[in-house]
Design a protein around this motif. Sequence first.
Motif, PDB file in Angstrom:
ATOM      1  N   THR B  35       0.823  -1.207   0.000  1.00  0.00           N
ATOM      2  CA  THR B  35       0.000   0.000   0.000  1.00  0.00           C
ATOM      3  C   THR B  35       0.855   1.253   0.000  1.00  0.00           C
ATOM      4  O   THR B  35       0.537   2.243  -0.654  1.00  0.00           O
ATOM      5  CB  THR B  35      -0.927  -0.007   1.223  1.00  0.00           C
ATOM      6  OG1 THR B  35      -1.740  -1.152   1.163  1.00  0.00           O
ATOM      7  CG2 THR B  35      -1.815   1.231   1.251  1.00  0.00           C
ATOM      8  N   ASP B  36       1.963   1.195   0.746  1.00  0.00           N
ATOM      9  CA  ASP B  36       2.841   2.359   0.838  1.00  0.00           C
ATOM     10  C   ASP B  36       3.371   2.757  -0.542  1.00  0.00           C
ATOM     11  O   ASP B  36       3.378   3.932  -0.903  1.00  0.00           O
ATOM     12  CB  ASP B  36       4.004   1.997   1.774  1.00  0.00           C
ATOM     13  CG  ASP B  36       4.767   3.234   2.195  1.00  0.00           C
ATOM     14  OD1 ASP B  36       4.129   4.295   2.331  1.00  0.00           O
ATOM     15  OD2 ASP B  36       5.987   3.124   2.385  1.00  0.00           O
ATOM     16  N   LEU B  37       3.780   1.742  -1.316  1.00  0.00           N
ATOM     17  CA  LEU B  37       4.278   1.986  -2.668  1.00  0.00           C
ATOM     18  C   LEU B  37       3.145   2.512  -3.553  1.00  0.00           C
ATOM     19  O   LEU B  37       3.335   3.422  -4.362  1.00  0.00           O
ATOM     20  CB  LEU B  37       4.841   0.675  -3.229  1.00  0.00           C
ATOM     21  CG  LEU B  37       5.538   0.740  -4.581  1.00  0.00           C
ATOM     22  CD1 LEU B  37       6.719   1.679  -4.540  1.00  0.00           C
ATOM     23  CD2 LEU B  37       5.986  -0.665  -5.009  1.00  0.00           C
ATOM     24  N   HIS B  38       1.957   1.937  -3.372  1.00  0.00           N
ATOM     25  CA  HIS B  38       0.794   2.357  -4.144  1.00  0.00           C
ATOM     26  C   HIS B  38       0.495   3.838  -3.877  1.00  0.00           C
ATOM     27  O   HIS B  38       0.219   4.602  -4.810  1.00  0.00           O
ATOM     28  CB  HIS B  38      -0.406   1.491  -3.772  1.00  0.00           C
ATOM     29  CG  HIS B  38      -1.642   1.792  -4.552  1.00  0.00           C
ATOM     30  ND1 HIS B  38      -1.793   1.426  -5.867  1.00  0.00           N
ATOM     31  CD2 HIS B  38      -2.786   2.440  -4.222  1.00  0.00           C
ATOM     32  CE1 HIS B  38      -2.969   1.835  -6.315  1.00  0.00           C
ATOM     33  NE2 HIS B  38      -3.600   2.457  -5.329  1.00  0.00           N
ATOM     34  N   LEU B  39       0.565   4.230  -2.623  1.00  0.00           N
ATOM     35  CA  LEU B  39       0.277   5.628  -2.276  1.00  0.00           C
ATOM     36  C   LEU B  39       1.344   6.554  -2.838  1.00  0.00           C
ATOM     37  O   LEU B  39       1.031   7.650  -3.323  1.00  0.00           O
ATOM     38  CB  LEU B  39       0.208   5.791  -0.760  1.00  0.00           C
ATOM     39  CG  LEU B  39      -0.970   5.101  -0.074  1.00  0.00           C
ATOM     40  CD1 LEU B  39      -0.998   5.459   1.399  1.00  0.00           C
ATOM     41  CD2 LEU B  39      -2.271   5.489  -0.728  1.00  0.00           C
ATOM     42  N   HIS B 226       6.848   0.720   9.968  1.00  0.00           N
ATOM     43  CA  HIS B 226       5.455   0.608   9.561  1.00  0.00           C
ATOM     44  C   HIS B 226       4.961   1.983   9.128  1.00  0.00           C
ATOM     45  O   HIS B 226       4.799   2.865   9.960  1.00  0.00           O
ATOM     46  CB  HIS B 226       4.583   0.085  10.709  1.00  0.00           C
ATOM     47  CG  HIS B 226       4.943  -1.303  11.100  1.00  0.00           C
ATOM     48  ND1 HIS B 226       4.863  -1.756  12.388  1.00  0.00           N
ATOM     49  CD2 HIS B 226       5.416  -2.337  10.377  1.00  0.00           C
ATOM     50  CE1 HIS B 226       5.258  -3.012  12.430  1.00  0.00           C
ATOM     51  NE2 HIS B 226       5.600  -3.384  11.228  1.00  0.00           N
ATOM     52  N   PRO B 227       4.735   2.141   7.821  1.00  0.00           N
ATOM     53  CA  PRO B 227       4.342   3.461   7.329  1.00  0.00           C
ATOM     54  C   PRO B 227       3.004   3.924   7.918  1.00  0.00           C
ATOM     55  O   PRO B 227       2.774   5.105   8.065  1.00  0.00           O
ATOM     56  CB  PRO B 227       4.235   3.272   5.817  1.00  0.00           C
ATOM     57  CG  PRO B 227       4.277   1.807   5.573  1.00  0.00           C
ATOM     58  CD  PRO B 227       4.898   1.158   6.739  1.00  0.00           C
ATOM     59  N   PHE B 228       2.143   2.973   8.274  1.00  0.00           N
ATOM     60  CA  PHE B 228       0.872   3.370   8.877  1.00  0.00           C
ATOM     61  C   PHE B 228       0.739   2.685  10.221  1.00  0.00           C
ATOM     62  O   PHE B 228       0.937   1.494  10.328  1.00  0.00           O
ATOM     63  CB  PHE B 228      -0.306   2.934   8.015  1.00  0.00           C
ATOM     64  CG  PHE B 228      -0.118   3.268   6.592  1.00  0.00           C
ATOM     65  CD1 PHE B 228      -0.178   4.582   6.176  1.00  0.00           C
ATOM     66  CD2 PHE B 228       0.174   2.285   5.664  1.00  0.00           C
ATOM     67  CE1 PHE B 228       0.026   4.903   4.861  1.00  0.00           C
ATOM     68  CE2 PHE B 228       0.373   2.600   4.349  1.00  0.00           C
ATOM     69  CZ  PHE B 228       0.299   3.913   3.944  1.00  0.00           C
ATOM     70  N   VAL B 229       0.411   3.433  11.228  1.00  0.00           N
ATOM     71  CA  VAL B 229       0.060   2.815  12.503  1.00  0.00           C
ATOM     72  C   VAL B 229      -1.357   3.240  12.835  1.00  0.00           C
ATOM     73  O   VAL B 229      -1.757   4.363  12.551  1.00  0.00           O
ATOM     74  CB  VAL B 229       1.024   3.213  13.629  1.00  0.00           C
ATOM     75  CG1 VAL B 229       2.296   2.400  13.552  1.00  0.00           C
ATOM     76  CG2 VAL B 229       1.361   4.684  13.564  1.00  0.00           C
ATOM     77  N   ALA B 230      -2.097   2.281  13.410  1.00  0.00           N
ATOM     78  CA  ALA B 230      -3.481   2.581  13.747  1.00  0.00           C
ATOM     79  C   ALA B 230      -3.515   3.802  14.648  1.00  0.00           C
ATOM     80  O   ALA B 230      -2.721   3.905  15.577  1.00  0.00           O
ATOM     81  CB  ALA B 230      -4.105   1.390  14.446  1.00  0.00           C
ATOM     82  N   GLY B 362       0.476  -2.889   5.106  1.00  0.00           N
ATOM     83  CA  GLY B 362       1.852  -2.438   5.185  1.00  0.00           C
ATOM     84  C   GLY B 362       2.545  -2.916   6.451  1.00  0.00           C
ATOM     85  O   GLY B 362       3.752  -2.888   6.537  1.00  0.00           O
ATOM     86  N   ALA B 363       1.788  -3.363   7.453  1.00  0.00           N
ATOM     87  CA  ALA B 363       2.416  -3.939   8.648  1.00  0.00           C
ATOM     88  C   ALA B 363       2.322  -5.459   8.563  1.00  0.00           C
ATOM     89  O   ALA B 363       2.374  -6.148   9.567  1.00  0.00           O
ATOM     90  CB  ALA B 363       1.737  -3.428   9.920  1.00  0.00           C
ATOM     91  N   MET B 364       2.165  -5.957   7.358  1.00  0.00           N
ATOM     92  CA  MET B 364       1.959  -7.389   7.194  1.00  0.00           C
ATOM     93  C   MET B 364       3.165  -8.035   6.531  1.00  0.00           C
ATOM     94  O   MET B 364       3.610  -7.598   5.477  1.00  0.00           O
ATOM     95  CB  MET B 364       0.727  -7.613   6.334  1.00  0.00           C
ATOM     96  CG  MET B 364      -0.059  -8.806   6.738  1.00  0.00           C
ATOM     97  SD  MET B 364      -1.269  -9.157   5.483  1.00  0.00           S
ATOM     98  CE  MET B 364      -0.207  -9.731   4.190  1.00  0.00           C
ATOM     99  N   ARG B 365       3.724  -9.043   7.194  1.00  0.00           N
ATOM    100  CA  ARG B 365       4.833  -9.803   6.620  1.00  0.00           C
ATOM    101  C   ARG B 365       4.568 -11.270   6.935  1.00  0.00           C
ATOM    102  O   ARG B 365       4.498 -11.626   8.102  1.00  0.00           O
ATOM    103  CB  ARG B 365       6.162  -9.423   7.263  1.00  0.00           C
ATOM    104  CG  ARG B 365       6.462  -7.935   7.349  1.00  0.00           C
ATOM    105  CD  ARG B 365       7.149  -7.431   6.094  1.00  0.00           C
ATOM    106  NE  ARG B 365       7.650  -6.097   6.294  1.00  0.00           N
ATOM    107  CZ  ARG B 365       6.896  -4.998   6.304  1.00  0.00           C
ATOM    108  NH1 ARG B 365       5.583  -5.092   6.155  1.00  0.00           N
ATOM    109  NH2 ARG B 365       7.446  -3.807   6.493  1.00  0.00           N
TER     110      ARG B 365
END
Lengths: 135, 368
Positions: B35-39, B226-230, B362-365
């Motif tokens: 998602t980070d790359l997509h954004l 993590h580019p996005f954190v809740a 984006g926090a998924m591996r």
Amino acid sequence: MNRVIMIAALGLAATAAVPAMAADVVDERLAAYQAEGAGPFDAKKGKAMWTQQFTHAKADKPRSCATCHTDDPRAQGKHAKTGKAIKPLAPSANPERLTEVREIEKWFMRNCKWTVGRKCTAQEKGNLLSYLRDL
Amino acid sequence: MSTVRIWDLPTRLFHWLFAAACVTAWVSGDEPRYTDLHLFAGYLALGLVLFRLVWGVMGGRYARFSQFVRGPAVVLSHLRHLFERERPHEPGHNPAGAVAIVLMLGLVFALGVTGLVVLGGEEGFGPLAGFFTVAQGVTLHGWHEWLGWALLIVVLLHLVGVALESVLQRRNLPRSMVSGTAPANKDEAEPHNAAATAVVLLLVVSGFAVSWFYPYLQEDKEDPYHPFVAGDLKRNPVWQEACSECHMAYHPSLLPDRSWQRMLDEQADHFGEDLFLLPETVAALRRFAAESAAGQVERELSWRTLHSLSAGQTPLRITDTPYWKSVHREIDAGTWKRPAVNGEFNCAACHQDAEQGGFMNGAMRIPE
């Protein structure tokens, strides 16, 4: 004079900050079980129960304390179902263990029912605590 | 005729950056992990559209909209005479190509705007966060995907047109977009290369890329980036402690309140175990569930979980919800059995922010 008071105060503060010791809490529990009519307690019997295999209506295969805690209570265990790591239960390996009456009784309730299929008796609990304390 | 410059440098640079941004956005769009790359690609494409609009007014001779955007009559006439030997000489964009250009710029602009609404509504991020609900974000997510397909079609038509014109006119159009030159009369040449503008454009894009991806260079295994954190998900110490005694503490926003209340009603047989929770503990857990369950908080995963259930369904397992199943359908049985994964209930094996309840893209591996 002031210095003496200060040292005494520091000493008192230090004593208050020290968390409960497992040995003292276990002694308190054993006395409580004795008051319920159990005793004397035998660490060897506690050790035997640790690895004893129990079968009951809700168990699909035999269960024991060691199923999750491993044969050695000083080792790290693993929740049989969720795989969550369980810290060592023996106070010699993990000083935080057996320091709170509420925790001890909660886990006896929960885990005896899962493992044995019923509540543990005061005698069984006393044996197990004696075994864990002396490890 | 001789070989002269027709495309100035900013036009060429724009073209290739824009193509790269669109391809990147297209391939990274479906994979939450990227998602980070997509954004990044989306912001870049949107920024490039704005640049192109300015350049279409202030740019070189053949870059200006007034030079190449023609009415439908001219476009139809161009297409009608496409295969004729004698055609008017067109050094810049031909009338059909111009239609594709306008469509691509418009579609990417619409993709950028809808994308920002999706980001703000569903995820609570970006400049539009707080202005849209999850439901609105989900609706525009649908539009965003349709616009993506429309863009793909126009891009394919553009490529077919370029190939066709290259053959028909016996001139290499893609190479012209690199070199900037094409066969034309000397007086048809583009007088200015506008190299300074191109350098500024390149510097801005590079700076944006570096600032966007720099944290990845700093991360390590212990402290992944993590580019996005809740955002400000509520936590509760009683919930945290009681649940994590045997398993991960699943955040209440993962199931509706009715599920949690039923779970606490049945605490004496919690998936085969009697929890013996104290009445005051149960009361505290009930209160926290009631205020933070799915439906109580504005979160995409809660919204989607709730909407995947019928009113009569009260699942006790998160893994029983249709939404959970749909987002995990591509994980094969072997992956679940890996020691590092250890089953469906171990969210934190792949979702690095699961303990905090985040579950952000984006926090998924997936571990090996």
